[in-house]
Design a protein around this motif. Sequence first.
Motif, PDB file in Angstrom:
ATOM      1  N   SER A  31       0.832  -1.199   0.000  1.00 45.07           N
ATOM      2  CA  SER A  31       0.000   0.000   0.000  1.00 45.07           C
ATOM      3  C   SER A  31       0.867   1.250   0.000  1.00 45.07           C
ATOM      4  CB  SER A  31      -0.895   0.015   1.233  1.00 45.07           C
ATOM      5  OG  SER A  31      -1.624   1.221   1.286  1.00 45.07           O
ATOM      6  N   PHE A  45      -4.383  14.345   3.092  1.00 45.07           N
ATOM      7  CA  PHE A  45      -4.431  13.099   2.337  1.00 45.07           C
ATOM      8  C   PHE A  45      -4.828  13.361   0.890  1.00 45.07           C
ATOM      9  CE2 PHE A  45      -5.144   8.756   1.357  1.00 45.07           C
ATOM     10  CZ  PHE A  45      -6.375   8.642   0.732  1.00 45.07           C
ATOM     11  N   GLN A  48      -4.678   7.012  -1.884  1.00 40.37           N
ATOM     12  CA  GLN A  48      -4.153   5.768  -1.346  1.00 40.37           C
ATOM     13  C   GLN A  48      -4.353   4.667  -2.383  1.00 40.37           C
ATOM     14  OE1 GLN A  48      -6.289   3.117   0.884  1.00 40.37           O
ATOM     15  NE2 GLN A  48      -4.521   1.805   0.576  1.00 40.37           N
ATOM     16  N   TYR A  50      -3.711   0.428  -3.117  1.00 39.70           N
ATOM     17  CA  TYR A  50      -3.396  -0.883  -2.565  1.00 39.70           C
ATOM     18  C   TYR A  50      -3.519  -1.896  -3.687  1.00 39.70           C
ATOM     19  CZ  TYR A  50      -3.528  -5.069   0.338  1.00 39.70           C
ATOM     20  OH  TYR A  50      -3.256  -6.288   0.900  1.00 39.70           O
ATOM     21  N   ARG A  55      -7.770   3.161  -3.614  1.00 41.09           N
ATOM     22  CA  ARG A  55      -8.657   2.804  -2.503  1.00 41.09           C
ATOM     23  C   ARG A  55      -9.201   4.032  -1.776  1.00 41.09           C
ATOM     24  NH1 ARG A  55      -8.576  -2.485  -0.684  1.00 41.09           N
ATOM     25  NH2 ARG A  55      -8.065  -3.837  -2.451  1.00 41.09           N
ATOM     26  N   GLY A  56      -8.615   5.172  -2.030  1.00 40.35           N
ATOM     27  CA  GLY A  56      -9.103   6.371  -1.385  1.00 40.35           C
ATOM     28  C   GLY A  56      -8.579   7.611  -2.080  1.00 40.35           C
ATOM     29  N   ARG A  57      -9.360   8.688  -2.005  1.00 42.57           N
ATOM     30  CA  ARG A  57      -8.978   9.932  -2.645  1.00 42.57           C
ATOM     31  C   ARG A  57      -9.421  11.081  -1.754  1.00 42.57           C
ATOM     32  NH1 ARG A  57      -8.561  11.336  -8.485  1.00 42.57           N
ATOM     33  NH2 ARG A  57      -8.401  13.582  -8.570  1.00 42.57           N
TER      34      ARG A  57
ATOM     35  N   TYR B 100      -5.156   4.815   6.417  1.00 38.26           N
ATOM     36  CA  TYR B 100      -4.490   5.574   5.385  1.00 38.26           C
ATOM     37  C   TYR B 100      -5.001   7.004   5.325  1.00 38.26           C
ATOM     38  CZ  TYR B 100      -3.525   0.831   3.966  1.00 38.26           C
ATOM     39  OH  TYR B 100      -3.154  -0.471   3.945  1.00 38.26           O
ATOM     40  N   GLN B 101      -6.293   7.156   5.425  1.00 36.58           N
ATOM     41  CA  GLN B 101      -6.887   8.466   5.247  1.00 36.58           C
ATOM     42  C   GLN B 101      -6.860   9.212   6.563  1.00 36.58           C
ATOM     43  OE1 GLN B 101     -10.429   8.541   2.861  1.00 36.58           O
ATOM     44  NE2 GLN B 101      -9.974   6.562   1.950  1.00 36.58           N
ATOM     45  N   LEU B 102      -5.656   9.439   7.025  1.00 40.80           N
ATOM     46  CA  LEU B 102      -5.483  10.124   8.293  1.00 40.80           C
ATOM     47  C   LEU B 102      -5.912  11.571   8.186  1.00 40.80           C
ATOM     48  CD1 LEU B 102      -1.962   8.763   9.297  1.00 40.80           C
ATOM     49  CD2 LEU B 102      -4.130   8.165  10.363  1.00 40.80           C
ATOM     50  N   TRP B 104      -5.213  15.104   9.977  1.00 42.10           N
ATOM     51  CA  TRP B 104      -4.096  15.609  10.765  1.00 42.10           C
ATOM     52  C   TRP B 104      -4.420  16.928  11.446  1.00 42.10           C
ATOM     53  CZ3 TRP B 104       0.731  13.008  10.647  1.00 42.10           C
ATOM     54  CH2 TRP B 104       0.810  11.946   9.743  1.00 42.10           C
TER      55      TRP B 104
END
Lengths: 112, 114
Positions: A31, A45, A48, A50, A55-57, B100-102, B104
Amino acid sequence: DAGVTQSPTHLIKTRGQQVTLRCSPISGHKSVSWYQQVLGQGPQFIFQYYEKEERGRGNFPDRFSARQFPNYSSELNVNALLLGDSALYLCASSRGSGNTIYFGEGSWLTVV
Amino acid sequence: AQSVTQLDSQVPVFEEAPVELRCNYSSSVSVYLFWYVQYPNQGLQLLLKYLSGSTLVKGINGFEAEFNKSQTSFHLRKPSVHISDTAEYFCAVSEGESNYQLIWGAGTKLIIKP
């Protein structure tokens, strides 16, 4: 073992140009995630990935894109650069969901 | 929506004195909590994390943090700081198992005075 490595470490671009930032995760990590850290603020962020899938935006415009390669390395692309894109871009890797994420030292982007 | 507030942008403290860096969060669900340290011109390094279990979490370099669910806080403490602790400290939170989607906080600069 090598940590998360990012390149380039520093770069200067002109408004309107495009930039590609690269990240190699720790061996065995599948990842990769990307963060933008503007001076004086916490990281935000961006993406992400994986197993090569997004998996994420985060809340970033479509000028920002990324991909992950079969060897789990990743690239972050930013098109039509704006002055406000000047920041430290951090890459992080982990084995998978719920595992500790490890950060690289970042790529400093200055847009003039 | 989640948010993280670090109330102090800078905390000056004398060497060998104790320090507390404050972190409050808002979330409607269970969260995972993290403290990271960023030394000058370096990336972020994990100090400690709370996932579940004991509310007192011990980390590296003599730091510890206590999760207080009723006060939605996760303050970082060290009983005696050293000049090498000069850095910026970030509190972060994530929901669920995916960290992952921290989200902050804005960071707290710890300034050690000799």
